[in-house]
Structure formats: C-alpha cells, structure tokens
Scaffold this active site. Structure first.
Site, short mmCIF file in Angstrom:
data_model
loop_
_atom_site.label_atom_id
_atom_site.label_comp_id
_atom_site.label_asym_id
_atom_site.label_seq_id
_atom_site.Cartn_x
_atom_site.Cartn_y
_atom_site.Cartn_z
N GLU A 119 -4.61 -9.36 0.73
CA GLU A 119 -5.25 -8.57 -0.33
C GLU A 119 -6.23 -9.42 -1.13
O GLU A 119 -5.94 -10.59 -1.41
CB GLU A 119 -4.18 -7.99 -1.26
CG GLU A 119 -3.22 -7.04 -0.57
CD GLU A 119 -2.16 -6.45 -1.50
OE1 GLU A 119 -2.21 -6.71 -2.74
OE2 GLU A 119 -1.30 -5.71 -0.99
N GLU A 186 -7.85 0.99 -0.21
CA GLU A 186 -6.74 1.81 -0.70
C GLU A 186 -7.09 2.49 -2.02
O GLU A 186 -7.52 1.84 -2.98
CB GLU A 186 -5.48 0.93 -0.86
CG GLU A 186 -4.28 1.73 -1.36
CD GLU A 186 -2.95 1.01 -1.19
OE1 GLU A 186 -2.90 -0.06 -0.56
OE2 GLU A 186 -1.95 1.54 -1.71
O1 KIV Z 1 1.94 -2.59 3.03
C1 KIV Z 1 1.39 -1.56 3.43
O2 KIV Z 1 2.03 -0.62 3.91
C2 KIV Z 1 -0.06 -1.47 3.30
C3 KIV Z 1 -0.70 -0.14 3.57
C4 KIV Z 1 -0.44 0.78 2.46
C5 KIV Z 1 -2.14 -0.28 3.88
O3 KIV Z 1 -0.68 -2.42 2.97
#
Ligand code: KIV
Length: 268
Positions: A119, A186
């Site tokens: 991220e 997201e």
């Molecule tokens: O951890 C997860 O499930 C994610 C998705 C929501 C993209 O990063």
C-alpha cells in the site's frame, strides 16, 4: 483466454491492451483457492484482509508476515492457473526498503507465490524499486489503504477533494514508472479511477472504484455473503452463505438430536 494457460503479469498487460476485464478475488486457504482457480479467476489475492475475515481482528494491522506466509502457502498449493499475489503486511515494508525486500523474498521463497502487493505511493517508492531489483513483481494499492486506517480515521471514500485526487494520480504514475505491474484502487470516485486507468499502461484493478478500470476485486467472504454485517455500496453479493450454512448446521443438529442421523445406509 485459454483456460489452461497460466496467468502471468504479462498476461494481465495483454488483457488490458485487448480490453478484456481482469477478475480478482481473495483467498486465504487451500479449499477456497481450489474452487476459485477452477472457476477461472485470473488473479488470487492473499489479502491482509485475512486479518479481519480469518483471524477476527478489527483492522488489517494485526496480521504478521509469518501468518501471511502460512495463508499464501496453502493458496499456492491449490492454484493451477491463476496469478497469486500476496499482501505485504503492515510493518513488513514501510520506511525500510531492505526490510521490504527481505519480507518479499520470504513470501516468494516460502510460499511459492508469484507477486507481492503493498500500500502507498511516493512514500514506498524506494521499497518498490528494491523489491523489483530482486525480480519480484509488485502490485501497488492506492486510495483507501486499510493499513493507514488510523491516519484516515475512517473507511469513507478517498480522494473526493481535488488535492488528494491530484496526489493519487501522481502516485499512480510514480508506481507505474517504478515498474509496478498493476495497481489496485480502493474506494475512490469512479471518474477519477477511470481517468487513472486510461492514463496508465499497466492494468488498474478496482474495488469500489467503478467500471472504468481494467478489472475488479472483492473479498471472497463479502461476495459469498459469509459476512453479514459488511454491506458497502460497491459490494455485489452472489450468495448468502452465512444463512445457508447456519441453516445446514441447524438441520444437522436436529438430525442428530432426533436420531435420524446416521441412518442404516450411513453406517458399517
Ligand atoms: O486485503 C485485501 O483483501 C485487499 C483487497 C481489498 C484489495 O487488499
């Protein structure tokens, strides 16, 4: 798409060029991964959402690198065709590119996964570059980044304001230039997500980011209705497994109590 051909990061780029949408779902264990791979999903994400749906933690911050590797190892054993991407958990890459590389190498070596996801934008540039220098493909993740929930303070839609939207666009370009093979966006406005997707060469996968992106991802527990309490606008539920499973278990209990199970044919 040939059902038997293994999906690679290159396949995803080709799909974007051909205008074929990419399908992605999370999985955290062997049995679920087997089903979704057999169904033809393009990408299996071993998401750090395992922290919520598998371990019952309130946020994704609690899950450890060892736990992610455990989930990823089970998923990789089941998958024959899909690309398996694994989330680098909170604390395994931020602010230290050497640690980011070590964490990624552990994931790839110990689980056999095909790529990692992390991220952030410009603040993780050095980590992305270092991971890539070892030949590990990296997927980015911008917009609502749940590992930063205590900075945001809320899970509301991100980048509605011009300044944050501009920064997100810049970050998406930075990640592409660094060499990320794809980016997840997201919970951001659909117009912004569409604009980012059409300005990048790499595929953009959305969750709550509208239809103008190159593919979609959902958490499997949400799309199967195993979670009852989570119902954001972007979620389409394909089953109501919580109530279906509860009904099945109640029937099983009833059959035992009434001495209906096992019957003559169900014993030796
Ligand atoms: O951890 C997860 O499930 C994610 C998705 C929501 C993209 O990063």
């Amino acid at each position: 798409m040939d059902e038997k051909r293994r999906i690679t990061t290159h396949t995803l780029q080709e799909m974007k060029k051909a205008g074929e949408k990419i399908s992605m779902l999370t999985a955290y264990d062997f049995s679920m991964a087997r089903i979704i791979d057999d169904a033809g999903i393009d990408v299996v994400l071993v998401g750090d959402s395992a922290s919520n749906v598998m371990a019952g933690h309130e946020t994704t911050l609690s899950i450890t690198l060892d736990q992610m590797i455990y989930h990823a190892t089970s998923v990789v054993k089941a998958v024959k065709r899909s690309l398996v991407v694994v989330d680098l958990p909170f604390g395994s890459y931020q602010g230290n590119s050497k640690e980011a590389l070590n964490s990624s190498i552990r994931i790839m070596k110990e689980s056999g996964a095909h790529a990692v996801k992390l991220e952030g934008g410009r603040e993780v540039k050095e980590s992305v570059e270092r991971i890539l220098s070892a030949g590990v493909p990296v997927m980015g993740h911008l917009g609502l980044t749940p590992q930063s929930i205590y900075k945001f303070g809320t899970y509301v839609v991100r980048a509605r304001e011009e300044e944050e939207a501009k920064r997100l666009e810049e970050d998406a370009h930075i990640l592409e230039e660094c060499g990320c093979f794809s980016i997840v966006l997201e919970k951001i406005p659909a117009t912004l997500a569409g604009k980012v997707a059409s300005s990048l060469r790499i595929p953009v996968i959305g969750i709550g980011a509208g239809s103008g992106v190159d593919g979609q991802v959902l958490v499997i527990h949400d799309m199967l209705g195993i979670n009852q309490e989570f119902h954001p606008r972007f979620l389409r539920r394909y089953m109501s497994l919580y109530s279906d499973m509860k009904n099945a278990v109640q029937k099983y209990i009833q059959d035992i109590k009434s001495k209906d199970f096992p019957n003559q044919k169900e014993q030796y």
